[in-house]
Motif scaffolding. Sequence first.
Motif, PDB file in Angstrom:
ATOM      1  N   GLU A 109       0.839  -1.196   0.000  1.00  0.00           N
ATOM      2  CA  GLU A 109       0.000   0.000   0.000  1.00  0.00           C
ATOM      3  C   GLU A 109       0.875   1.247   0.000  1.00  0.00           C
ATOM      4  O   GLU A 109       0.568   2.234  -0.657  1.00  0.00           O
ATOM      5  CB  GLU A 109      -0.920  -0.001   1.224  1.00  0.00           C
ATOM      6  CG  GLU A 109      -2.094   0.944   1.013  1.00  0.00           C
ATOM      7  CD  GLU A 109      -2.919   1.126   2.268  1.00  0.00           C
ATOM      8  OE1 GLU A 109      -2.596   0.487   3.286  1.00  0.00           O
ATOM      9  OE2 GLU A 109      -3.872   1.922   2.220  1.00  0.00           O
ATOM     10  N   ALA A 110       1.978   1.165   0.743  1.00  0.00           N
ATOM     11  CA  ALA A 110       2.902   2.295   0.772  1.00  0.00           C
ATOM     12  C   ALA A 110       3.399   2.595  -0.635  1.00  0.00           C
ATOM     13  O   ALA A 110       3.437   3.753  -1.064  1.00  0.00           O
ATOM     14  CB  ALA A 110       4.071   1.990   1.695  1.00  0.00           C
ATOM     15  N   ALA A 111       3.739   1.545  -1.370  1.00  0.00           N
ATOM     16  CA  ALA A 111       4.226   1.748  -2.731  1.00  0.00           C
ATOM     17  C   ALA A 111       3.138   2.371  -3.598  1.00  0.00           C
ATOM     18  O   ALA A 111       3.407   3.267  -4.401  1.00  0.00           O
ATOM     19  CB  ALA A 111       4.694   0.422  -3.321  1.00  0.00           C
ATOM     20  N   ARG A 112       1.908   1.900  -3.403  1.00  0.00           N
ATOM     21  CA  ARG A 112       0.811   2.477  -4.186  1.00  0.00           C
ATOM     22  C   ARG A 112       0.644   3.944  -3.837  1.00  0.00           C
ATOM     23  O   ARG A 112       0.471   4.792  -4.716  1.00  0.00           O
ATOM     24  CB  ARG A 112      -0.491   1.745  -3.890  1.00  0.00           C
ATOM     25  CG  ARG A 112      -0.607   0.411  -4.606  1.00  0.00           C
ATOM     26  CD  ARG A 112      -2.053   0.048  -4.831  1.00  0.00           C
ATOM     27  NE  ARG A 112      -2.808  -0.090  -3.596  1.00  0.00           N
ATOM     28  CZ  ARG A 112      -4.049   0.357  -3.426  1.00  0.00           C
ATOM     29  NH1 ARG A 112      -4.664   0.954  -4.415  1.00  0.00           N
ATOM     30  NH2 ARG A 112      -4.668   0.192  -2.281  1.00  0.00           N
ATOM     31  N   ALA A 113       0.706   4.231  -2.534  1.00  0.00           N
ATOM     32  CA  ALA A 113       0.526   5.608  -2.087  1.00  0.00           C
ATOM     33  C   ALA A 113       1.640   6.493  -2.607  1.00  0.00           C
ATOM     34  O   ALA A 113       1.466   7.682  -2.778  1.00  0.00           O
ATOM     35  CB  ALA A 113       0.471   5.660  -0.566  1.00  0.00           C
ATOM     36  N   MET A 114       2.798   5.894  -2.846  1.00  0.00           N
ATOM     37  CA  MET A 114       3.919   6.670  -3.362  1.00  0.00           C
ATOM     38  C   MET A 114       3.813   6.887  -4.860  1.00  0.00           C
ATOM     39  O   MET A 114       4.627   7.589  -5.441  1.00  0.00           O
ATOM     40  CB  MET A 114       5.235   5.951  -3.083  1.00  0.00           C
ATOM     41  CG  MET A 114       5.783   6.234  -1.716  1.00  0.00           C
ATOM     42  SD  MET A 114       7.344   5.419  -1.516  1.00  0.00           S
ATOM     43  CE  MET A 114       6.926   3.727  -1.517  1.00  0.00           C
ATOM     44  N   GLY A 115       2.856   6.231  -5.489  1.00  0.00           N
ATOM     45  CA  GLY A 115       2.696   6.415  -6.914  1.00  0.00           C
ATOM     46  C   GLY A 115       3.500   5.442  -7.754  1.00  0.00           C
ATOM     47  O   GLY A 115       3.732   5.689  -8.926  1.00  0.00           O
ATOM     48  N   VAL A 116       3.936   4.345  -7.164  1.00  0.00           N
ATOM     49  CA  VAL A 116       4.644   3.337  -7.946  1.00  0.00           C
ATOM     50  C   VAL A 116       3.628   2.623  -8.833  1.00  0.00           C
ATOM     51  O   VAL A 116       2.593   2.183  -8.359  1.00  0.00           O
ATOM     52  CB  VAL A 116       5.342   2.315  -7.021  1.00  0.00           C
ATOM     53  CG1 VAL A 116       6.123   1.306  -7.840  1.00  0.00           C
ATOM     54  CG2 VAL A 116       6.244   3.030  -6.034  1.00  0.00           C
TER      55      VAL A 116
END
Lengths: 306, 647, 306
Positions: free
Chosen positions: A198-205
């Motif tokens: 989720e962190a990666a998604r939130a970072m825009g990855v």
Amino acid sequence: MSTTPPKTPAATAATTGPRGAAEGGLWADAFGVLRRNRAAMVAAATLALLAVLVVVVPAVSPNAFDRPDWDHISAPPALEGGRLFGTDSLGRDLLTRTFYGGRMSLLVGLVATLVSLVLGITWGAVAGYAGGRVDRVMMRIVDILYALPFMFLVILLMVLFGRNILLIFVAIGAINWLDMARIVRGQTLGLKEREFVEAARAMGVPPGAIIRRHIVPNLLGVVAVYVTLTIPQVILVESFLSFLGLGVQEPMTSWGALVNEGAQELETAPWSLVFPAAFLAVTLLCFNFLGDGLRDALDPRDRSAG
Amino acid sequence: MSQPLLELDDLAVRFATREGPVTALHGLSCTLGEGEILGLVGESGSGKTQAALAILGLLAANGRASGQARFRGRDLIALPPAELQRLRGDRIAMVFQDPMTALNPYLRIGAQMQLALRRHRRVSARAARDACAEMLAAVQVTDPGRRLDMYPHELSGGMRQRVMIATALLCKPDLLIADEPTTALDVTVQAGILRLLAQLRREHGTAILFITHDLGIVAGLCDSMLVLRQGRCVEQGPVAEVLAGPRTDYARELLAAVPRLDQPGPPPVSMAGSAAGPVTGSVTGPVAAAIAGPGRGTGIDTGTGTGTGTGTDPATGADAPVLSARGVSVTFTLPRPHPFAPAPRLQAVVDANLDVRRGETLGIVGESGSGKSTLARAVLRLIPPTAGRVVLLGRSLQGLGAADLRAQRRHAQLVFQDPFAALDPRLTIRDIVAEPLSVFEPSLGRDAVTERVRQALEDVGLDPAAMGRYPHQFSGGQCQRVGIARALVLEPALLVCDEPVSALDVTVQAQVVRLLARVQRERGLAMLFIAHDLAVVRALCHRVLVMYLGRTMESGDAGAIYREPRHPYTRALLQAVPAVDAGAARSWESATAALELPSPLAPPSGCVYRTRCPLATRRCADEVPAPREIAGRLVACHHADDAGLAA
Amino acid sequence: MLGFIVRRVLDAIPTLLVLVTVAFFMIRLAPGGPFDAEKRLPPQVEQNLRAAYHLDEPLPLQFVRYVGNLARGDFGPSFQYRDRTVTELIAIGFPVSFRIGGLALLVALLAGLSLGTVAALRQNGAADHAAMAVAMAGISVPTFVVAPLLVLLFAVTLGWLPAGGLGSGPANLVLPVLTLALPQVAYIARLTRGSLIEVLRSPFIRTARAQGLPLHTILRYHALKPALVPVLSYLGPAAAGLITGSVVVEQIFGLPGLGRYFVTGALNRDYTLVMGIVIFYGALIILCNLVVDLLYGWLDPRAVQR
Ligand code: SF4
């Protein structure tokens, strides 16, 4: 399938050692644990040795694997002529044949596992990450295939289309990819919910990068364990087919075929059963030990206790 | 002569591990008299739980206890296992931390209770069942007869913990050991459990060994206390004495680290970016902040370093909120229970509005199931909202394609609750912190990236030399710093923190809160801070938004709301928080009765809080209260004015 | 509950349809036909035969005809055993296979559960290592190796038991059942051990110990059910394993079970017989999975809600 209960601190509180004394990632740690598992290490070494032998022995042996020797029909093991394992009912050298058969069995094990690996990971990861309707449809297909009596279809396949080695690979791989797909999907579903994804998604990855960077590397542990446990299964299936006379074709051979021949001469020439059977059993044993060891080494529960 | 009930004498616990023996507890000595409550205080790894397990002979297989633990003069450590087994559950009972896992999910409540009772008492099955029902009623479990036939998963967390306590009390033990019994529960539920334990001691004279990390609970509940740190006792004595004048540094640190409701809030937002000096006294943000006060400071100096074109969007004036959300709702459709049923719909967030400005922190507060995390994710479009409008830096996030949305993400970064889970275990710290850079500034060279990572790590107080290590080699607090560094490396305009400190120890928590406050102030960040802990929110937030079952109950200036809550729910929440001051009233004693939370699938009609509200009337059941402006904040309650002022 | 069963039965229809389709076309597309094996028939006779069995019609039509008959429960006549219908052959063969498979499952459960429990309670003790060594051997030594060895020992050398055939007494069943059960004993023992160790580590067991409950009470009331869950999920595949395993065992011990009919049927291109058995087994597997799922709901109260 079954949901594991959430880990509580209590479960791991038993041994609160210093965290991660060694440098290196989870793999390095896992390898350290594996190294301390004597059974697994012995198994790995045995397998490596076996791999070398099945390649080398048939190549350097003075007795070709398929040359009958009418002077030595069903000869017992003897030093003379290098026939350490004796000969079969056609006088063919069993030492050479056993290692030659090993080649076939190991090859089938590896290739069919590879087939199931590629199919299973792709199918499972896509279904798991996509979720929703895509997931439902893809898993429904797996469910349907699961309910088929696959062993029977394979037998059918072998009977009907002749004993083609390629067909064996594909057929056996096709049985096992279902398990692989289910496991990979389950893992992917779990990973997808983990906060670092989720962190990666939130970072825009972007999704592709997430699968590549975060999902697949975290899947590898489970996959590795599963592969070590699939190879012996595949070898077993091939032997089983060969035993029924549906596997590899004469004069080629595999451990299953050798065991089949040996079993028929059990009373007169027990060595023709004993040697191939022993090699088969030892190989399966080694893979299973290695798989068990790998699973223990990669089990996060034992890890955090370490 | 009065012999103490429990006497620990040089009690130590050692574990045999692969790395050699590890001592979890070094020579602990203390006494507990009949009917006393002793608080065993410590952070994780302090050995407090191991002490309790050692007393009961329940250590893990590789653990050994030494020293003495005399219960009524009998040394439990030396007692033969069979005799200890007879004492356990009869004279000494234990309640564990997590009621979700401490009850057997495969057995009905009644079966579990009866097994425990009939182990120690020769009673018929009938009588046992009656006794169990009676005990459930005694711990205020509603409808006890029916509960006996239920499985644990059919009960709420608070109910399960009551069941655990009831089971422990079945044989009327002399000593109850409670290991963090309320840590997994919401504050209002916790208040009920604490009340129950206090009453138990009053009425039955049960002595309690209460293990906790929460000094507030100790202050209100215990007679004496003992502070453990890394397996050693650092301080012990009567609660009032220790709290009033801690003698050791650690106890002082621990006490100072406890966030308080009555502390001053963060410095006002007026000059974002200017290094505001240490603010003392009770300066709180201007009440006007609640209603989008005009003339907010002029300082937009630092934040412009964000650099890209969006930062200079014409819509982004000095006063325009960094993030603005209007009418955001999230509804989940759950799988159907059976093919012919309608799919149940869960309204996780209903019609939420919020604004966060540069240099300002907005706290979203609520208990579990309040929808606070869902709201945060919905405004970031990590979960698609079913309705509503979200504007980030002047750009509407609605209707953005996947790629455009991803491009916007550089301005809004997230910090997560579980510091370990939020970091990919297979990447090094450097790669973790560098990941946002690889997405948004792919042209950066390797060395430049490393340099940015180094800076980010230094900013959050980590040694950059540890860059090559993996997350599992760090402590929870350090991992959380890594998470914050990752969020800050792109210099976003908005930082969303989802319970960033609730998984951390008190002292570490205080450090991380300070860190967040500092970076927020220095960079003039807009921050959205989600938490269930009201005291932590008080320390950080300029404004708060209180949620219950997905609805906003009260929102406005933090100082004003904490001083004088207007919504009955806010008041109940604030009352339920245990206060540290030894002299302070035990506020949770008078806290509103913690009734069962209604199912979010079938929320009550009208005001969703009415089933637990002491002021509820007919009107509350019929009419959904619209948010009204009262005393400089928005309150969604029909009776907020009259509710007013009584404590 | 009833809704669940109905849904599962409805779910089974597409699965069976896929199975029928795959098997049908696989057989028809294979080289060779049902009348190849016999001495060359006059073309006219063969023509008549083919017409009698509708083999001269276009494939799709044959398929529709077959499915239509199937829907009425008619598997058609056997090509090989001309005077019997497939249904009759299944009725003869299945009881033999079922008796062996069922008994083997029973033996596997009893032995596997006890071995696994002992191993878990004596974790890392001598009994544990012994039990797990036996289990490892059971997994690694294939059925068709075990079978001849058992025959050699008990029938040939000791002469205690008959070597094969379907005599009158239960003595004939001992070796086949043992052979078939052995690998399953091994799997179940390993599973039981693993899951029981896991369960015994869980927080609610600690709660039970804190209540002063003695070990046997904890085992019986608290640990047994949760420990059985993974074993239960294995039973579906296990049943399938027993079914397919029986092919080998029937071959080795010369038992007239379904597996034997299947293999000879496939070799002789007995279309209808092979189809019938495949479909029958498919249905059987679906049934096994349904029973397992129902048991699952009974074991795990949380599963019911889904
Ligand atoms: S509207 Fe009624 S029920 Fe809701 S909080 Fe106000 S007084 Fe209580």
